[in-house]
Scaffold this active site. Structure first.
Site, PDB file in Angstrom:
ATOM      1  N   GLU A 164      21.961 -22.262  44.299  1.00 41.42           N
ATOM      2  CA  GLU A 164      20.762 -22.616  43.513  1.00 41.42           C
ATOM      3  C   GLU A 164      19.744 -23.410  44.305  1.00 41.42           C
ATOM      4  OE1 GLU A 164      21.694 -24.081  39.598  1.00 41.42           O
ATOM      5  OE2 GLU A 164      22.528 -22.144  39.020  1.00 41.42           O
ATOM      6  N   GLU A 361      27.484 -17.006  38.666  1.00 41.97           N
ATOM      7  CA  GLU A 361      27.655 -17.938  37.542  1.00 41.97           C
ATOM      8  C   GLU A 361      27.039 -17.323  36.300  1.00 41.97           C
ATOM      9  OE1 GLU A 361      26.563 -22.130  37.921  1.00 41.97           O
ATOM     10  OE2 GLU A 361      27.084 -22.072  40.057  1.00 41.97           O
TER      11      GLU A 361
HETATM   12  C1  BG6 Z   1      24.447 -24.373  37.754  1.00 41.49           C
HETATM   13  C2  BG6 Z   1      25.202 -25.017  38.876  1.00 41.49           C
HETATM   14  O1  BG6 Z   1      23.198 -24.956  37.725  1.00 41.49           O
HETATM   15  O2  BG6 Z   1      24.862 -24.515  36.470  1.00 41.49           O
HETATM   16  C3  BG6 Z   1      26.546 -25.594  38.499  1.00 41.49           C
HETATM   17  O3  BG6 Z   1      25.321 -24.197  39.990  1.00 41.49           O
HETATM   18  C4  BG6 Z   1      26.472 -26.171  37.107  1.00 41.49           C
HETATM   19  O4  BG6 Z   1      26.893 -26.530  39.468  1.00 41.49           O
HETATM   20  C5  BG6 Z   1      26.138 -25.051  36.141  1.00 41.49           C
HETATM   21  O5  BG6 Z   1      27.613 -26.867  36.695  1.00 41.49           O
HETATM   22  C6  BG6 Z   1      26.077 -25.481  34.692  1.00 41.49           C
HETATM   23  O6  BG6 Z   1      25.194 -26.549  34.547  1.00 41.49           O
HETATM   24  P1  BG6 Z   1      25.635 -27.907  33.880  1.00 41.49           P
HETATM   25  O7  BG6 Z   1      24.484 -28.815  34.066  1.00 41.49           O
HETATM   26  O8  BG6 Z   1      25.898 -27.598  32.464  1.00 41.49           O
HETATM   27  O9  BG6 Z   1      26.839 -28.364  34.594  1.00 41.49           O
END
Ligand code: BG6
Length: 461
Positions: A164, A361
């Site tokens: 990211e 993700e």
């Molecule tokens: C992404 C990241 O932004 O989203 C992760 O790569 C992150 O590291 C995931 O955990 C979910 O976001 P959050 O803020 O709910 O943990």
């Protein structure tokens, strides 16, 4: 018609600082994430990353759970501060051993490692030179990359450069990677670091595949007012395309450079960097998808607000303003849920760059409840995945070349800024914000559902 290719990489993701804990173990040097407690921006009573999910101690058990789910692939990050000790680039052999053992364990189960080289947690010693804002950042990243390729090159076929990169630029204060005073310089330095890693990978590991891993989501215009469409094009540019254009096309678009100039901002780019950027194209695009953005053109009364987190925020006068989408439901944590947007995004990215795509993700953060009998009924997560995987299969039928799906997260870990209460895993980790309990692992209902899905290669969705 089959929904998914035969060798489709089903798995899930984690990142080192959110999962490992053991911040002082095995010769690891401090990282910028180690001592964050709570989140300064929200003032909430939430945990930091010191202990995370104790994966550092429980990695064998964790991998056996992944194997039990039938994972074909596992995307995890290597912690830079576990590998490199100082600005001189001295290598920590205990850190090398930790990941070497982990890679062997994955191999034992036939799980393909998908390795993120840098996921938000750079070593504290990088801060001594001013962090990412210093152009030297890319040299340090190159030194680190060389060590990774040297030691793990024979065990890793797929490398992801930087997690990211775009969110580090746009929401740096929310995820804690520093403030964003000269955000375009930060972006550029990260792009150069990424390009150097890709170039080096080509040289050292000609058979390996390497790609970027930004967070991509298409933008919708709130109405068919043509100015809202201009806002959509604007936001798409700084939210998505600039980060993929630079790596896939090798240069910044005129449109983006004009935007930076018009905002009264600037960044320094040398001739040598231009050459490097143009000489380091990826083999595939990995991206993280959570939700789309909706925008309208700003009115004169709109002001630039603080960026709330990865999925919210951004108001730029005369450019675009993110607004809620009335057609979408939200998670318990206020993130919009848009499975169709997932198909739309896959199509847009593929049309633009024509490279294979890997999803690294996707997922729903929720306050899961562990019942007395050890069960966790996370039907909302199953629902979320069903809808997204269905849309991914439609994108594949549309012609998009998707090669893998690794949602967030394999096992519960600590959220970037909302603690352990915002859980994402297929496996529950028994700890609270500040009470570490026993860290035992419990299989959620989604664990069994995902296992069945992988077994059927997604045909039963
Ligand atoms: C992404 C990241 O932004 O989203 C992760 O790569 C992150 O590291 C995931 O955990 C979910 O976001 P959050 O803020 O709910 O943990």
């Amino acid at each position: 018609m089959k929904k998914f290719p035969k060798d489709f990489l089903w798995g899930a993701s984690t990142s080192a600082y959110q999962f490992e804990g053991g911040i002082n173990e095995g010769g690891k040097v401090p990282s910028i994430m180690d001592n964050k407690e709570g989140h300064p921006k929200y003032g909430k009573d939430i945990t930091g990353f010191k202990d995370a999910s104790h994966h550092y101690y429980k990695w064998k058990e964790d991998i056996s759970l992944m194997a039990e789910m039938g994972f074909k692939s596992y995307r995890f990050s290597i912690s830079w501060p576990r590998i490199i000790k100082n600005l001189e680039g001295d290598v920590n052999m205990d850190g090398i051993k930790f990941y070497d053992d982990l890679l062997d364990e994955l191999k034992k189960y036939g799980i393909e490692p998908i390795v993120t080289m840098f996921h938000f947690d750079y070593p504290d010693f990088v801060s001594e030179i001013g962090g990412i804002q210093n152009a030297r950042f890319s040299n340090l990243f190159e030194i680190y990359s060389k060590v990774l390729f040297e030691y793990f090159g024979d065990k890793v076929n797929y490398w992801l450069t930087i997690n990211e990169l775009n969110i580090m630029v746009l929401s740096s204060s929310a995820i804690g990677t520093g403030d964003d005073v000269s955000k375009w310089q930060v972006m550029h330095n990260l792009n150069v670091a990424q390009a150097k890693a890709i170039r080096l990978c080509r040289k050292m590991l000609p058979k390996a595949k390497i790609g970027p891993a930004p967070n991509i989501a298409v933008t919708y215009a709130k109405t068919c007012d043509p100015t809202d469409y201009t806002a959509k094009l604007n936001l798409d540019q700084i939210r998505n395309w600039v980060y993929l254009d630079i790596v896939c096309r090798g240069s910044y678009s005129k449109n983006f450079l004009n935007f930076v100039k018009a905002s009264g901002e600037n960044f320094v780019m040398t001739e040598e960097e231009k050459v490097i950027l143009n000489d380091s194209k990826p083999d595939f695009i990995a991206f993280n998808y959570y939700s789309t953005a909706t925008v309208s053109m700003t009115k004169s009364e709109d002001i630039q607000k603080d960026k709330a987190d990865q999925q919210k925020g951004i108001v730029i006068p005369g450019f675009a303003k993110m607004v809620p989408n009335e057609f979408l439901e939200k998670t318990q944590f206020g993130w919009e849920i848009d499975p169709i947007g997932f198909r739309n995004t896959l199509r847009d990215v593929y049309d633009r760059y024509q490279l294979p795509i890997m999803i690294t993700e996707n997922g729903i953060g929720a306050r899961d409840v562990l019942n007395e009998d050890g069960t966790i009924h996370d039907d909302y997560r199953i629902e979320y995945y069903k809808k997204h995987i269905e849309q991914m299969s439609l994108a594949i039928q549309d012609g998009v070349d998707v090669i893998g799906y690794m949602p967030w997260s394999a096992i519960d870990l600590v959220s970037t800024h909302e603690g352990i209460s915002k859980r994402y895993g297929f496996v529950y980790v028994d700890r609270d914000e500040f009470d570490l309990k026993d860290m035992n692992r419990y299989k959620k209902d989604s664990f069994f559902w995902y296992k069945e899905l992988i077994k059927n290669n997604g045909e039963n969705i």
